[in-house]
Scaffold this motif. Structure first.
Motif, short mmCIF file in Angstrom:
data_model
loop_
_atom_site.label_atom_id
_atom_site.label_comp_id
_atom_site.label_asym_id
_atom_site.label_seq_id
_atom_site.Cartn_x
_atom_site.Cartn_y
_atom_site.Cartn_z
N THR A 344 0.82 -1.21 0.00
CA THR A 344 0.00 0.00 0.00
C THR A 344 0.85 1.26 0.00
N GLY A 345 2.14 1.12 0.31
CA GLY A 345 2.97 2.32 0.48
C GLY A 345 3.81 2.70 -0.71
N TRP A 346 4.00 1.77 -1.67
CA TRP A 346 4.93 2.10 -2.76
C TRP A 346 4.48 3.29 -3.59
N PRO A 347 3.14 3.53 -3.81
CA PRO A 347 2.80 4.64 -4.69
C PRO A 347 3.31 5.99 -4.17
N TYR A 348 3.33 6.14 -2.83
CA TYR A 348 3.77 7.41 -2.27
C TYR A 348 5.24 7.64 -2.59
N MET A 349 6.02 6.56 -2.48
CA MET A 349 7.44 6.70 -2.77
C MET A 349 7.69 6.83 -4.26
N TRP A 350 6.92 6.10 -5.04
CA TRP A 350 7.07 6.17 -6.50
C TRP A 350 6.81 7.59 -6.99
N ARG A 351 5.78 8.23 -6.42
CA ARG A 351 5.47 9.61 -6.78
C ARG A 351 6.67 10.52 -6.57
N SER A 352 7.35 10.31 -5.42
CA SER A 352 8.47 11.18 -5.10
C SER A 352 9.68 10.88 -5.97
N LEU A 353 9.83 9.63 -6.40
CA LEU A 353 11.01 9.25 -7.19
C LEU A 353 10.83 9.54 -8.67
#
Lengths: 486, 348
Positions: A344-353
């Protein structure tokens, strides 16, 4: 070659030398460093072997039909017998007063002082190790590295001058030390005090004689339930002469031992989930930056859909659905929790990367590599990945803080990590009714620690960000650091 | 790309997001490892084959998955949310949502408001007086405030208010407005049922309901407050160093006009997406805050449904939350296109 000046030709020649040649040519610093490092490792070798073997045993036990878990566990027990400097056996704090002196404590000191000495030594040891690693880096820089200067030196120097970042680093390091040395730090052990109190005995001074009692009965006599009579506050002894640095839980169990054991599980879940989501986010960021177009749109859609479901609610839903399955029982449910977090958390990090990755993909060297005929995989790995690893550190640090809050929030609600296993949120829950009474410590101390640790992770993220890229001041990825609102 | 096309694209984009999110929910609930039919019945009822089969029949589990999926999706998209099993057994979910949603909206409204009206002014204040003691104090407290877990803050605030008479020297229950029901429980919103203008015409009830929700809203808004403060501070600092501020100064614009007209208005722009994205956190946080303060809102309902195993209800509520998030998202885009004329040009 003839056109090069003196120092440059030396540099170019040395460039060809492998590191081993440089080490052999000038071995002194390396030998000293290695010797001290080995010494530092040796005093803790028993504990190190035990922990790694126990992890292996858990792993073997978890996978059905692979190997023999019992023999590995036996090996781990044997390793536990190797004397280590910082163990509770070397500096024991669990003794009793026999009317004239303390029996069984370190140097006959009061249990509180014996415990304090052990904790101080553990932290001194941990910081010594950290310092030695840094010394190793400095010596490598001055004695063995070919280049006098690399951009990374500036990053390290900036971090060294960043007080807020250093504060965060120190807090995080102390938290990690707590998690790693949890069994040695507690005034008592998880097995004796929390898990199987009735299979252990303690001796204590009744006021006229030395008596023995099961730990479970002693726990019943040292409960913290709000009024002055039944309360064992922070930094005090209970009626059985046992020392409680953080007081006791409503059940009479030791809060510090609970918290130390809980920090381990929080850190494991946090690291595992952030590692997994960082991996997924990096791969997806590279893919969407390299291929753009359809791939990018598809990933935006996927991440928007996952983010469209509130993270905490998704966590609740998935931990309920997966609770009874075999994967849900691994490591007291911590493993599946880490997986859910990553999912559930990868999209937040993907957005930043994605932003930094897109910028790199526009660079000329990526075009050059492409026209050279390098495969997309190689280009992404060699020419794009190194430029986004810094951002990975920043967002990873902030997400880890959020994960700790969210795990605590879930166990506060009674979900997530299965009940007998200590978790910080459960202590907050247990002390809920006693906040304004004499037993205020049960809820306040774990909560204050969560706040401190999360502040530490955020500060470390800030420090790394300023060190890597002093120009930037992005507030992106901050939402990821909030654990879905827990 | 004009801003209308940008807005249109965003709107169009939300349709597949809604579909994909709902489909994932269906998959987790109905194709997951737990049998929803066995779960909604009590232990003794599960033994009873007849009851079990009836439950399967009613949940549509004995039909082919694809058919079930299409049926379920069609029901949700036509806003027919079905009925509950374990929680308030047999009641209509639509009615339940209409009953619970206003409390959550009321809570969310006040927590956003508190965050905006405390966080932003504090951040602007810190930014205008950067590197003073007040600035450091505000910045550090904002950072710590942000790191505090909501559930912990809620527990502490609740305990403080419950025993406010002995600890704080005044009784919260009778302070300014009389609240006979104490700190916890639902705010009385029924006076507004069907007549939203009662919010203004019956100020006594509005004040009582506001006071009731205030502690919970303060906790829920705390994280956003810290965040908005930080970003407000940076925004002011950045705006202050812009060239047009120098120009305005050179022109002899008064300090007051400089701050109010040139600095603060422009510093508000980066705050808009922050405020709306915080709304995401509010929905998640409402679960914890509502269960601590005993408010029967949507988060509370979702949590109760989840722990009691009423999975069909969990799925339905998840759909409601996804719709809620999308509505907030679209509101943000509309607001943003109005405030910042550059939107849409950058993205192209």
């Amino acid at each position: 070659m003839s056109s090069l000046t003196g120092s440059e030709s030396v540099l170019a020649e040395a460039d060809a030398d492998p590191l081993t040649d440089r080490l052999l040519a000038h071995p002194r610093p390396a030998v000293i460093w290695g010797g001290v490092a080995a010494l530092l490792l040796l005093v803790e070798a028993g504990a190190l072997a035990e922990v790694s073997l126990r992890l292996l045993a858990d792993l073997v036990g978890a996978l059905p039909g692979v190997g023999d878990a019992a023999s590995v566990a036996a090996l781990a027990d044997a390793a536990g017998g190797v004397p280590t400097l910082l163990s509770r056996e070397t500096i024991p704090n669990q003794g009793y007063w026999n009317g004239s002196a303390y029996v069984g404590t370190f140097l006959g000191l009061q249990p509180a002082w014996a415990w304090l000495i052990r904790v101080a030594l553990v932290y001194a040891y941990a910081f010594a190790c950290l310092l030695w690693v840094y010394v190793g880096f400095e010596w490598y820089r001055t004695h063995y590295r070919v280049a006098d200067w690399t951009p990374r030196d500036d990053t390290v120097d900036r971090l060294r001058g960043h007080r807020w970042g250093l504060f965060g680093l120190a807090v995080v390091f102390m938290f990690v030390t707590m998690a790693v040395f949890a069994p040695a730090l507690g005034p008592t052990t998880v097995d004796q005090n929390l898990a199987n109190p009735y299979s252990h005995q303690i001796s204590y001074w009744t006021g006229s004689e030395v008596a023995t009692s099961p730990v479970g009965d002693a726990n019943l006599g040292s409960r913290s339930q709000g009024n002055a009579q039944t309360n064992v506050g922070p930094w005090s002894y209970d009626d059985f002469g046992r020392f409680h640095p953080f007081g006791t839980l409503p059940s009479g169990k030791d809060l510090f031992t609970f918290i130390a054991a809980g920090s381990r599980i929080s850190l494991v879940i946090g690291l595992l989930s952030v590692g997994l989501s960082a991996g997924v986010a990096t791969v997806f960021a590279l893919l969407s930056a390299y291929y753009k177009g359809r791939v990018d749109d598809g990933l935006i859609l996927l991440s928007d859909s996952v983010m469209g479901m509130p993270q905490l609610l998704l966590l609740i839903m998935l931990s309920v659905v997966l609770a009874g399955t075999w994967i849900g029982n691994l490591y007291s449910g911590a493993f599946v929790l880490a997986l859910i977090f990553a999912g559930t958390g990868w999209p937040y990090m993907w957005r930043s990367l994605r932003g930094p990755a897109l910028q790199v993909s526009e660079q000329e060297w990526v075009d050059a590599a492409r026209s050279f005929g390098q495969t997309p995989g190689t280009i992404m790995r060699k020419h794009m990945l190194p430029y986004i690893t810094g951002y990975l550190l920043i967002y990873g640090s902030m997400t880890l803080g959020g994960a700790i809050i969210a795990i605590a929030g879930l166990s506060f609600l009674g979900l997530g990590v299965d009940p007998p296993t200590p978790e910080w949120g459960r202590a907050v829950n247990a002390g809920q009714e006693y906040v304004t009474t004499a037993s205020w410590h049960i809820s306040l101390i774990p909560g204050a620690l969560i706040t401190l640790v999360v502040t530490g992770f955020n500060a470390m993220g800030d420090g790394i960000r300023d060190a890597i890229d002093p120009e930037s001041d992005s507030a992106e990825g901050e939402a990821g650091g909030r654990g879905g609102g827990a | 790309m004009s801003k209308w096309r940008y807005l249109g694209k965003r709107l169009l984009m939300s349709i597949p997001v809604l579909w994909l999110g709902t489909s994932m929910t269906w998959f987790i609930i109905f194709q997951g490892p737990i049998d929803p039919a066995a779960n909604v019945l009590s232990n003794t009822q599960t033994q009873n084959t007849e009851r079990y089969e009836a439950a399967r029949e009613q949940l549509g589990l004995n039909r082919p998955p694809l058919e079930h999926y299409l049926d379920w999706m069609a029901n949700l998209f036509t806003l027919d949310l079905g009925q509950t099993w374990l929680l308030y057994p047999g009641s209509n979910v639509n009615a339940l949502v209409m009953d619970f949603l206003p409390r959550t909206v009321w809570l969310g409204f006040w927590s956003v408001l508190i965050a905006v009206f405390v966080g932003i002014p504090l951040g602007f204040y810190a930014g205008l007086r950067s590197n003073t003691l007040a600035d450091y104090l505000a910045s550090v407290s904002g950072i710590v405030w942000r790191a505090m877990p909501n559930f912990w803050l809620a527990v502490i605030l609740l305990s403080l208010l419950v025993s406010s008479e002995t600890l704080l020297g005044f009784d919260w229950d009778t302070f300014l407005i009389d609240l006979p029901s104490g700190v916890t429980g639902n705010p009385q919103l029924s006076y507004m049922a069907g007549r939203p203008w009662a919010l203004l015409t019956q100020p006594g009830e509005t004040l009582a309901a506001t006071k009731k929700i205030l502690p919970a809203a303060l906790v829920l808004g705390s994280a956003s407050m810290g965040n908005e403060m930080r970003i407000g501070r940076t925004a002011v600092l950045e705006t202050r160093s812009q060239k047009y501020i120098d120009l305005a100064k050179a022109k002899g614009v008064s300090d007051r006009a400089l701050v109010w007209k040139h600095i603060l208005r422009n510093a508000l722009v980066p705050l808009v997406p922050i405020i709306t994205s915080e709304a995401f956190l509010l929905i998640g946080g409402s679960v914890l805050v509502e269960s601590v303060f005993g408010i029967q809102g949507m988060g509370f309902l979702f949590f109760k449904a989840a722990i009691q195993g009423d999975l069909p209800l969990v799925g339905t509520l998840m759909f409601v939350f996804i719709v809620l998030m999308l509505v907030i998202n679209i509101a943000q885009d509309i607001l943003y296109t109005i405030i910042d004329p550059r939107v849409g040009y950058e993205e192209a």
